[in-house]
Design a protein around this motif. Sequence first.
Motif, PDB file in Angstrom:
ATOM      1  N   ASN A   6       0.835  -1.201   0.000  1.00  0.00           N
ATOM      2  CA  ASN A   6       0.000   0.000   0.000  1.00  0.00           C
ATOM      3  C   ASN A   6       0.876   1.260   0.000  1.00  0.00           C
ATOM      4  O   ASN A   6       2.036   1.239   0.412  1.00  0.00           O
ATOM      5  CB  ASN A   6      -0.916   0.026   1.226  1.00  0.00           C
ATOM      6  N   SER A   9      -1.158   8.201   1.075  1.00  0.00           N
ATOM      7  CA  SER A   9      -1.599   9.290   0.211  1.00  0.00           C
ATOM      8  C   SER A   9      -0.882  10.595   0.563  1.00  0.00           C
ATOM      9  O   SER A   9      -0.496  10.823   1.719  1.00  0.00           O
ATOM     10  CB  SER A   9      -3.110   9.491   0.344  1.00  0.00           C
ATOM     11  N   SER A  30      -4.543   3.358  10.875  1.00  0.00           N
ATOM     12  CA  SER A  30      -4.543   2.453   9.719  1.00  0.00           C
ATOM     13  C   SER A  30      -5.646   1.407   9.864  1.00  0.00           C
ATOM     14  O   SER A  30      -6.049   1.056  10.974  1.00  0.00           O
ATOM     15  CB  SER A  30      -3.184   1.753   9.587  1.00  0.00           C
ATOM     16  N   TYR A  31      -6.096   0.939   8.713  1.00  0.00           N
ATOM     17  CA  TYR A  31      -7.101  -0.129   8.671  1.00  0.00           C
ATOM     18  C   TYR A  31      -6.730  -1.036   7.508  1.00  0.00           C
ATOM     19  O   TYR A  31      -6.597  -0.571   6.368  1.00  0.00           O
ATOM     20  CB  TYR A  31      -8.505   0.441   8.471  1.00  0.00           C
ATOM     21  N   ASN A  32      -6.514  -2.334   7.826  1.00  0.00           N
ATOM     22  CA  ASN A  32      -6.070  -3.290   6.813  1.00  0.00           C
ATOM     23  C   ASN A  32      -4.786  -2.809   6.139  1.00  0.00           C
ATOM     24  O   ASN A  32      -4.642  -2.868   4.906  1.00  0.00           O
ATOM     25  CB  ASN A  32      -7.156  -3.534   5.753  1.00  0.00           C
ATOM     26  N   GLU A  34      -3.739   0.083   5.622  1.00  0.00           N
ATOM     27  CA  GLU A  34      -3.868   1.305   4.818  1.00  0.00           C
ATOM     28  C   GLU A  34      -4.071   2.485   5.754  1.00  0.00           C
ATOM     29  O   GLU A  34      -4.825   2.404   6.723  1.00  0.00           O
ATOM     30  CB  GLU A  34      -5.064   1.210   3.857  1.00  0.00           C
ATOM     31  N   THR A  36      -5.651   5.601   7.037  1.00  0.00           N
ATOM     32  CA  THR A  36      -7.003   6.125   6.846  1.00  0.00           C
ATOM     33  C   THR A  36      -7.216   7.518   7.441  1.00  0.00           C
ATOM     34  O   THR A  36      -8.199   8.182   7.125  1.00  0.00           O
ATOM     35  CB  THR A  36      -8.028   5.170   7.487  1.00  0.00           C
ATOM     36  N   GLY A  37      -6.340   7.947   8.304  1.00  0.00           N
ATOM     37  CA  GLY A  37      -6.538   9.263   8.902  1.00  0.00           C
ATOM     38  C   GLY A  37      -5.417   9.601   9.878  1.00  0.00           C
ATOM     39  O   GLY A  37      -4.497   8.811  10.109  1.00  0.00           O
TER      40      GLY A  37
END
Length: 277
Positions: A6, A9, A30-32, A34, A36-37
């Motif tokens: 991954n 961003s 992170s989630y999985n 990735e 996320t915030g």
Amino acid sequence: MERAGNTISPFIINKTKEIAGNGGTPLVLSYNDEATGVIELQDIIKPGIQERFERLRKMGVKTVMVTGDNPLTAKFIAEKAGVDDFIAEAKPEDKMNYIKQEQTGGKLVAMMGDGTNDAPALAQADVGVAMNSGTQAAKEAGNMVDLDNDPTKLIEIVEIGKQLLITRGTITTFSIANDVAKYFAIVPALFIVSIPSLQALNIMHLTSPQTAILSAVIFNAIIIPMLIPLALRGVAYKPIGASALLRRNLFIYGFGGIVIPFIGIKLIDMLITVFIK
């Protein structure tokens, strides 16, 4: 995340830099695998902290913030708090080595901390102050514990120490200067008969050897009790440079210690002469 294939961003990257640049600590969620915030944690800087650090600066004390935060966050907080310098991403050994380096240069170092990672530096410092809310390791490593958990309590510690030194130096200076005038009264009086040339030292023009010695003894009996309140209360300390403080005290207590006995002994001699007549 990169090992999981991954990518992070640009928004997440820019947001973490923005938070760090504003003095916050960014926590990436992170989630999985990735991103996320981002969660922002902000340290609260106590009101009036800049003024208190400025007082330390006037005392000749350099303030250094040593933190494990990233350089951007550390720089922001250092500027906002008004410290002179900062060390970011510091490990326990970095803190201790910095103190050793300053001590090698002949400086006295005071360290304030609350964590277990501060313990080596607290033990190494000349004065180690642990926060009451800190860990047991920090409290045991420090020389003293601040019950109020106020990092700027160091100001009071420095002021009390300087006041003690100044008071001791002031009384010593005044006592030595005070003896100078008494010698001009007593020495000529003791040896004026055997060494008439000592009359030149009688610059106060005291009436007789007897009144000279008696005046010096009475003055001494008056001035010593007057120094007791000064010794108990202490000389007021002002946050100015050491050189300016030395000049001020030498003028007040050194020059004053010479002038006051000349005036006092002469006045007492005049009063004794009036009563004798």
